[in-house]
Design an enzyme around this catalytic site. Sequence first.
Site, PDB file in Angstrom:
ATOM      1  N   TRP A  61       0.825  -1.218   0.000  1.00 58.81           N
ATOM      2  CA  TRP A  61       0.000   0.000   0.000  1.00 58.81           C
ATOM      3  C   TRP A  61       0.850   1.254   0.000  1.00 58.81           C
ATOM      4  O   TRP A  61       0.532   2.220  -0.697  1.00 58.81           O
ATOM      5  CB  TRP A  61      -0.990  -0.011   1.162  1.00 58.81           C
ATOM      6  N   ASP A 110      -1.723   6.600   6.270  1.00 55.81           N
ATOM      7  CA  ASP A 110      -2.759   5.688   5.811  1.00 55.81           C
ATOM      8  C   ASP A 110      -3.020   4.711   6.969  1.00 55.81           C
ATOM      9  O   ASP A 110      -2.197   3.853   7.260  1.00 55.81           O
ATOM     10  CB  ASP A 110      -2.260   4.941   4.561  1.00 55.81           C
ATOM     11  N   LYS A 170     -11.966  -1.808   6.376  1.00 63.43           N
ATOM     12  CA  LYS A 170     -11.043  -2.621   7.158  1.00 63.43           C
ATOM     13  C   LYS A 170     -11.472  -2.640   8.635  1.00 63.43           C
ATOM     14  O   LYS A 170     -11.523  -3.688   9.235  1.00 63.43           O
ATOM     15  CB  LYS A 170      -9.605  -2.121   7.022  1.00 63.43           C
TER      16      LYS A 170
HETATM   17  C1  LIG Z   1      -7.029  -2.051   1.777  1.00 63.71           C
HETATM   18  C2  LIG Z   1      -6.035  -0.975   1.952  1.00 63.71           C
HETATM   19  C3  LIG Z   1      -5.955   0.100   1.053  1.00 63.71           C
HETATM   20  C4  LIG Z   1      -6.823   0.204  -0.175  1.00 63.71           C
HETATM   21  O1  LIG Z   1      -8.089   0.578   0.202  1.00 63.71           O
HETATM   22  P1  LIG Z   1      -9.254   0.823  -0.871  1.00 63.71           P
HETATM   23  O2  LIG Z   1     -10.297   1.473  -0.017  1.00 63.71           O
HETATM   24  O3  LIG Z   1      -9.641  -0.502  -1.397  1.00 63.71           O
HETATM   25  O4  LIG Z   1      -8.720   1.724  -1.915  1.00 63.71           O
HETATM   26  C5  LIG Z   1      -5.017   1.076   1.302  1.00 63.71           C
HETATM   27  N1  LIG Z   1      -4.218   1.025   2.371  1.00 63.71           N
HETATM   28  C6  LIG Z   1      -4.260   0.015   3.263  1.00 63.71           C
HETATM   29  C7  LIG Z   1      -3.344   0.015   4.433  1.00 63.71           C
HETATM   30  C8  LIG Z   1      -5.180  -1.012   3.074  1.00 63.71           C
HETATM   31  O5  LIG Z   1      -5.227  -2.030   3.951  1.00 63.71           O
END
Ligand SMILES: *Cc1c(COP(=O)(O)O)cnc(C)c1O
Length: 353
Positions: free
Chosen positions: A99, A166, A190
């Site tokens: 990511w 993030d 998540k």
């Molecule tokens: C799943 C995930 C993403 C991507 O998320 P989307 O909402 O599907 O774009 C980005 N960063 C992390 C840490 C993730 O676990």
Amino acid sequence: MKRHNFSAGPCVLPQVVIDESAKAVIGYDNGLSLLEISHRSKAFVDIMEKARALSVELLGLEGMGYKALFLQGGASTQFLAVALNLLEKKAAYLNTGTWSDKAIKEARIFDDVFEVASSKDANYNYIPKGYDIPMNYDYFHCTSNNTIFGTQIKDFPECDIPIVCDMSSDIFSRSVDFSKFGLIYAGAQKNMGPAGTTLVIVREDILGKVSRKIPSMMDYKVQISKGSMFNTPPVFPVYSSMLNLQWLKNKGGIKSIEKENEKKARLMYSEIDLNPLFDGFAAKADRSIMNATFILKNEDLKDSFDTMCREAGINGLNGHRSVGGYRASMYNALKLESVQVLVEVMNELERKA
Ligand SMILES: *Cc1c(COP(=O)(O)O)cnc(C)c1O
């Protein structure tokens, strides 16, 4: 049969959130479904405001200049939006996995991003430490929890430039001094709600410093001025996320869920370490309390283990294709009981083998 959902995302949600969400689909406001009411109605504006306020409150950021937004396009769109809104000259990124790597790729559309450190050399099984962050850069970006590799940053660097993080897979799961961050973003699916919305928490004073024109949909200032409703927001995911945040608040907030999360992780990792059939993937010091990655040493046992898991009602345990093996995602709503069931299956495999 009772189901134990270890899926990495979309994630397990509290039953009460699912029940209340289902009810709202049948009828919410004056007999109308939540799915058919206007996003400008008082009923929905109240939901949006509550979701925004709960996010800031739960992170302990009230009265500190932060605004919460519920946007669309997933965390993946934020990779680009962060750079559009904050990157003027140069940005520093820590590369701890797939990511982060994707975030770097998007930022490179604008400039040559500086990678302060990377753990790519070991297939991202650890968190680099002791790196320097240049203080004349626009911001420092990191990924708090690496969903795929099962590593997690325990100590965030001290830093004079805004830290952008993030937190998709560990937001609301542990106590952190969230005021260290200029901007936090997280895809809902998540640890917060169903897929379809992305939470952005931004300290307003870091905005408005770039010279480029920013497309309205991607402009945090525009989104803030429109109360997170520049266009039609994702009504249903915002509602379910709000219910989940309310659930968390009723449970005692982050401090209380953190204790449960640590208990689940301790149980999981002690089994991985004590059971001779399994090996952990991530470096011990950097293990994530959300996603535990591990392998079965003897591939011949895979079919039996998978069958036993299935029979125990365990779902979503397969590792990501870039790591292989298994991944037990233990998000906020996963009960300790589910981890106990998994550990019991691992024990039984050892007895049989
Ligand atoms: C799943 C995930 C993403 C991507 O998320 P989307 O909402 O599907 O774009 C980005 N960063 C992390 C840490 C993730 O676990």
